[in-house]
Design an enzyme around this catalytic site. Sequence first.
Site, short mmCIF file in Angstrom:
data_model
loop_
_atom_site.label_atom_id
_atom_site.label_comp_id
_atom_site.label_asym_id
_atom_site.label_seq_id
_atom_site.Cartn_x
_atom_site.Cartn_y
_atom_site.Cartn_z
N MET A 1 6.39 16.51 -1.94
CA MET A 1 5.81 15.18 -1.67
C MET A 1 6.62 14.08 -2.37
O MET A 1 6.15 13.46 -3.30
CB MET A 1 4.35 15.16 -2.14
N GLN B 1 -3.27 10.65 3.64
CA GLN B 1 -3.22 9.49 2.75
C GLN B 1 -3.51 8.20 3.52
O GLN B 1 -4.39 7.41 3.14
CB GLN B 1 -1.84 9.38 2.10
N THR C 1 4.20 14.39 -7.89
CA THR C 1 3.98 13.16 -7.15
C THR C 1 3.00 12.32 -7.94
O THR C 1 2.07 12.86 -8.56
CB THR C 1 3.39 13.45 -5.75
N ASN C 2 3.18 11.00 -7.93
CA ASN C 2 2.20 10.11 -8.57
C ASN C 2 0.97 9.89 -7.70
O ASN C 2 -0.16 10.02 -8.17
CB ASN C 2 2.86 8.76 -8.87
N CYS D 1 6.47 6.24 -8.80
CA CYS D 1 6.62 7.07 -7.61
C CYS D 1 7.82 7.95 -7.90
O CYS D 1 8.85 7.45 -8.38
CB CYS D 1 6.84 6.23 -6.36
N THR D 2 7.71 9.23 -7.62
CA THR D 2 8.75 10.15 -8.07
C THR D 2 10.06 10.00 -7.32
O THR D 2 11.07 10.58 -7.72
CB THR D 2 8.25 11.61 -7.97
N GLU D 3 10.07 9.19 -6.24
CA GLU D 3 11.33 8.93 -5.54
C GLU D 3 12.07 7.68 -6.03
O GLU D 3 13.26 7.52 -5.74
CB GLU D 3 11.08 8.76 -4.02
#
Length: 233
Positions: free
Chosen positions: A10, A52, A83-84, A196-198
Amino acid sequence: MRTIGLIGGMSWESSAEYYRIINQRIRDQLGPLRSAQLLMYSVDFGPVEQAQHAGRWNDAAQILVDAAKRLQVGGAECIVLCTNTMHLVAPQIEAAVSIPFLHIADAAGAAAVEANTLTVGLLGTAFTMEQEFLKARLAVQGLTVLVPDEHERQAVHRIIYEELCVGVISDASRQVYQRVIESLAARGAQAIILGCTEIGLLIKPEHSDLPLLDTTELHAQAAVAFALDDQAV
């Protein structure tokens, strides 16, 4: 060494970063041929993303609860949700397993407190910036959390889903984020939480005048600390 359980996918772009960071940290601490004991259950992001944006959070929670249970059965000794945004359903995941759940906001908050940057700007998906599940957990740690204005939030959210989650890194989008960071700095932010992990794929320390607290990096470090805490290495 304890076994880390990762719920990934994710997106897988950032899940790969978790795997890289965790193994690099283990190697740095234990030696050049050492690596982490970990399990990863990587979900299909498509159904999660659809849930989501449709507000079907219970449906998304069930996907992740199933993943957490599978990791525990497989021998994981903690759960790391990569993932946040999906920490919105962290309570359901925690309730479904008997092993520790390492919350991403705890890692970010601890880093902010340690750096004495108690007023932070938060970047992430609209869900993360607008709802309280992450902001409230950070506030409990003594932080004041600022978020971008509505127009900026829309831009940050769009870039995450349309670009970063599919591996697109754009100089134009980096400039958008830099302007948002400048706006948060003008409002008093002392550091920026990349919530956000991206985002860390796009924004590096050299792209910001403010210190960056990258939740991917910090969460992965927390997983390594857990894995090595018993010193049975």
